[in-house]
Design an enzyme around this catalytic site. Structure first.
Site, short mmCIF file in Angstrom:
data_model
loop_
_atom_site.label_atom_id
_atom_site.label_comp_id
_atom_site.label_asym_id
_atom_site.label_seq_id
_atom_site.Cartn_x
_atom_site.Cartn_y
_atom_site.Cartn_z
N GLY A 26 19.94 -16.92 -15.53
CA GLY A 26 20.16 -16.78 -14.10
C GLY A 26 20.29 -18.11 -13.38
O GLY A 26 21.05 -18.24 -12.43
N ASP B 177 4.21 -17.96 -21.55
CA ASP B 177 5.36 -17.14 -21.94
C ASP B 177 5.61 -17.25 -23.44
O ASP B 177 6.73 -17.49 -23.89
CB ASP B 177 6.61 -17.55 -21.16
CG ASP B 177 7.71 -16.49 -21.25
OD1 ASP B 177 7.40 -15.33 -21.59
OD2 ASP B 177 8.88 -16.83 -20.99
N LYS C 122 20.27 -28.53 -20.88
CA LYS C 122 20.11 -27.48 -19.88
C LYS C 122 20.78 -27.95 -18.60
O LYS C 122 20.41 -28.97 -18.03
CB LYS C 122 18.62 -27.22 -19.67
CG LYS C 122 18.27 -26.18 -18.64
CD LYS C 122 16.75 -26.02 -18.61
CE LYS C 122 16.30 -25.11 -17.49
NZ LYS C 122 14.83 -24.95 -17.46
N CYS D 199 23.04 -23.60 -21.07
CA CYS D 199 22.67 -24.63 -22.03
C CYS D 199 23.86 -24.92 -22.93
O CYS D 199 24.44 -24.01 -23.51
CB CYS D 199 21.47 -24.19 -22.86
SG CYS D 199 20.86 -25.48 -23.95
N LEU E 291 25.45 -22.74 -25.63
CA LEU E 291 24.36 -22.28 -26.48
C LEU E 291 23.59 -21.11 -25.88
O LEU E 291 22.99 -20.32 -26.61
CB LEU E 291 23.39 -23.44 -26.76
CG LEU E 291 23.99 -24.64 -27.50
CD1 LEU E 291 23.02 -25.79 -27.49
CD2 LEU E 291 24.38 -24.26 -28.91
N GLY E 292 23.58 -21.02 -24.58
CA GLY E 292 22.85 -19.94 -23.92
C GLY E 292 23.04 -20.02 -22.43
O GLY E 292 23.44 -21.04 -21.88
N LYS E 293 22.78 -18.91 -21.77
CA LYS E 293 22.91 -18.91 -20.31
C LYS E 293 21.90 -17.95 -19.72
O LYS E 293 21.44 -17.00 -20.36
CB LYS E 293 24.32 -18.52 -19.89
CG LYS E 293 24.78 -17.16 -20.36
CD LYS E 293 26.22 -16.90 -19.93
CE LYS E 293 26.71 -15.55 -20.43
NZ LYS E 293 28.11 -15.28 -20.01
#
Length: 661
Positions: free
Chosen positions: A68, A181, A87, A72, A64-66
């Site tokens: 550093g 954030d 995660k 995920c 789903l995402g990456k």
């Protein structure tokens, strides 16, 4: 679950401030520092991971995402089939004490949070290779993705999202937590278009002015002046970021975005930005009130919600999923919406009953975008009848449809796009001079209103329902339905398993006798019967649509109750004359005089029909899908429990308003 599911996790959330890449919604990258390290190689994650403490096994899905620090993945609990966004943080990336502490703090903070507009933390565990953090999935991705597709949003949409962001943010601030954030990529949107605030990698506890952290962290375009000036973080810094988010959604780019990072920081410190002329005066005034250099001069979250931008502007209750990629058509609520909301609240209370989330027999479906393939669409003319009788949005359930070719928009998306404030009504076409013995929507409404009003007028108070009929006469009712009126029509399955569709232009086609017989009705009194094998060419495209809706309901929707009957082939099935959707219920009227009302929240149903001897029968299907049939005369004589009485009153109110419309 949609195939485009996205975790409620931002790929950049895994990186420390110094390592984060460009903001997802555009803008300059943060400054690199000497601490920045190239991404270390990560071992391939096993297809199945096991929690040694519980023995639960999880199957790895798509990436789903990456970032550093971590990647995920979508993961499925092999015991419960529940899906998560997980995660996955390699142990070699948290080998140093301060790295381990950062992850530990994030976990400990997030696991204490429980709010409708905050990403849900489920659980975590670790093995010798990785740390696994299980979060909820948000299938509509994030506001960054919506912004990328739309570039700008309308004011009602901005109010819709900001209200939810502020709700989640107030929850955090009241618990002494700063997010630090806030940006489009950290606002996730679930299947029901509800917003979730996520990514607590930079979150911190609120400190006194003297103890406030002086670290510069966050995303450059959203940093507050006091953060850049190292004066510390307070709740006002989150409010500043919220103002930048509002500006970005309305104007198409962050307020202080430039091609040079130093110039961006300079613009922030000087609060120098341009306001497009197409932004409304109230929106400009609100943005100006938020983007104040001095934190003490900024509006608070409560002041933002009380601003004219919110108090004098329309905020929709829901947004259609289509708004993720295109401008929705939104309208302020009509007087009818207020009427039905008031009636519903007076009868059922403000809170909806909590019901078990199970596959439902009724569908205003999101997944039907894959339903139709290769159909001759030109054969169906769209002549939909609208009347202002109440809001149109029915709570939708989710389901998985196995098919191949997508359409331009889904039924729920298109239906919502047409109007947030109008109820939707489909009506069968009829000849100008219908026969006297042919029932019309008006005559069915009039008869039902008469007998139900009379019943309620004479009904005594009672604490329970009278004895129900042990062997009620068999009658047909709608056990499943699907609204595909944005393109074709309204489909339904009867309790004898025959399936019909009331098409948008008013024709009706039914499949009976295990789909071997086709009944086609041009008007109320012009009926044709064909064998499916010898159907005229011009009707085949409509038959294909009915078959596809039938297959969908068969494979994805549950039966609406326990009343069944054998398929009847000797005569045509009753035809749906009209359907009307309000905010709380679906009304269906049939040409045999039957009336059915389905309540969305708990899936209870009211069915009024005539028996063979002319007396009226009333069937109540409970939330447990158990049916109870009563003589209407018995209800009038003995009364009934409040649960049934309240629903009868709502049906009468609905029929009154429908008759007057």
């Amino acid at each position: 679950m949609d195939t485009g599911c996205f975790a409620a996790v931002n790929p950049d959330m895994f990186k420390p401030c110094s390592e984060r890449g460009p903001p997802q919604q555009g803008g300059v990258p943060p400054v690199k520092t000497s601490r920045t390290k190239p991404e270390q190689s990560k071992p391939e994650l096993a297809q199945v991971v096991t929690d040694s403490r519980t023995g639960r096994r999880y199957s790895k899905g798509k990436l789903l995402g990456k970032g550093g620090f971590a990647r995920c993945y979508e993961m499925t609990d092999l015991t419960s089939n529940k899906m998560y966004a997980v995660k996955v943080i390699p142990q070699n990336r948290v080998s140093k004490p301060h790295q381990r502490e950062k992850i530990t703090n994030e976990i400990e903070l997030h696991k204490t949070l429980s709010h409708k507009h905050v990403v849900k933390f489920s659980h975590h565990f670790e093995d010798q290779d990785n740390i696994y953090i299980f979060l909820e999935l948000c299938s509509r991705k994030s506001l960054a993705h919506i912004w990328k597709a739309r570039h700008t949003l309308t004011e009602p949409e901005v109010r819709y999202y900001l209200r939810q962001i502020i709700s989640g943010l107030k929850y955090l601030h009241n618990r002494g937590i700063l997010h630090r954030d806030l940006k489009l990529g950290n606002f996730f949107v679930n299947e029901n278009m509800e917003l979730r605030l996520g990514d607590f990698g930079l979150a911190a506890k609120l400190e006194t002015v003297e103890q406030r952290k002086k670290t510069i962290c966050g995303t450059p375009n959203y940093l507050a002046p006091e953060v850049l000036n190292r004066h510390g973080h307070g709740t006002e810094s989150d409010v500043w970021s919220l103002g930048c988010v509002m500006y970005t959604l309305m104007c198409g780019n962050p307020p202080f975005e430039t091609l040079d990072l130093k110039e961006t920081y300079k613009c922030i410190k000087e609060v120098r930005y341009n306001m497009p002329s197409n932004v409304s005066p109230t929106a400009q005034k609100l943005i100006s009130g938020i983007l104040q250099k001095n934190p003490s001069d900024r509006l608070s979250l409560d002041q933002i919600l009380n601003h004219d931008f919110f108090s004098k502007g329309f905020t929709p209750d829901k947004l259609p999923p289509s708004s993720c990629v295109m401008v929705p058509e939104l309208h302020p609520p009509s007087p009818a919406k207020k009427f039905f909301t008031k009636v519903a609240k007076s009868l059922f209370g403000k809170k909806k009953a909590k019901v078990e989330k199970i596959p439902c027999e009724e569908k205003d479906d999101k997944d039907l975008s894959k339903l139709v393939s290769g159909i001759v669409k030109s054969s169906i003319n769209r002549q939909i009848s609208y009347k202002t009788v109440g809001p149109n949005e029915a709570p939708s359930t989710t389901g998985q449809l196995v098919s191949s070719v997508p359409l331009e928009q889904t039924p729920a998306e298109e239906e919502s796009r047409k109007s947030i404030s109008r109820s939707f009504k489909g009506t069968m076409a009829s000849s100008a001079e219908p026969c006297e013995d042919v029932l019309t929507p008006a005559s069915v409404t009039e008869l039902a209103l008469k007998v139900l009003s009379s019943c309620l007028a004479t009904m005594p108070s009672a604490t329970r329902n009278p004895p129900c009929l042990s062997r009620p006469q068999t009658f047909l009712w709608v056990s499943k339905w699907v609204d595909y009126s944005n393109k074709y029509g309204f489909g339904y399955q009867l309790s004898n398993r025959s399936v019909g569709v009331l098409f948008n232009e008013g024709t009706h086609l039914s499949l009976c006798d295990q789909r071997k017989t086709v009944h086609y009705c041009l008007t109320n009194n012009k009926h044709f019967t064909f064998q499916a094998s010898s159907l005229p060419e011009q009707l085949r495209s409509q038959k294909q649509i009915v078959e596809l809706m039938a297959n969908y309901m068969e494979q994805n929707l549950m039966e609406g109750g326990d009343l069944h009957c054998d398929e009847q082939t000797s005569s045509p099935p009753p035809l749906l004359l009209q359907w009307v959707k309000t905010d709380h219920a679906l009304l269906m009227l049939f040409n045999n005089g039957t009336l059915q009302v389905n309540f969305y929240t708990d899936h209870t149903k009211i069915i009024l029909c005539k028996s063979s001897d002319g007396s009226y029968l009333l069937t109540y299907i409970s939330r447990e899908r158990v049916s109870y049939t009563y003589l209407l005369s018995m209800l009038a004589e003995m009364g009934c429990a409040s649960e049934l009485r309240h629903r009868l009153r709502y049906v009468v109110q609905l029929l009154h308003h429908h008759a007057d419309a």
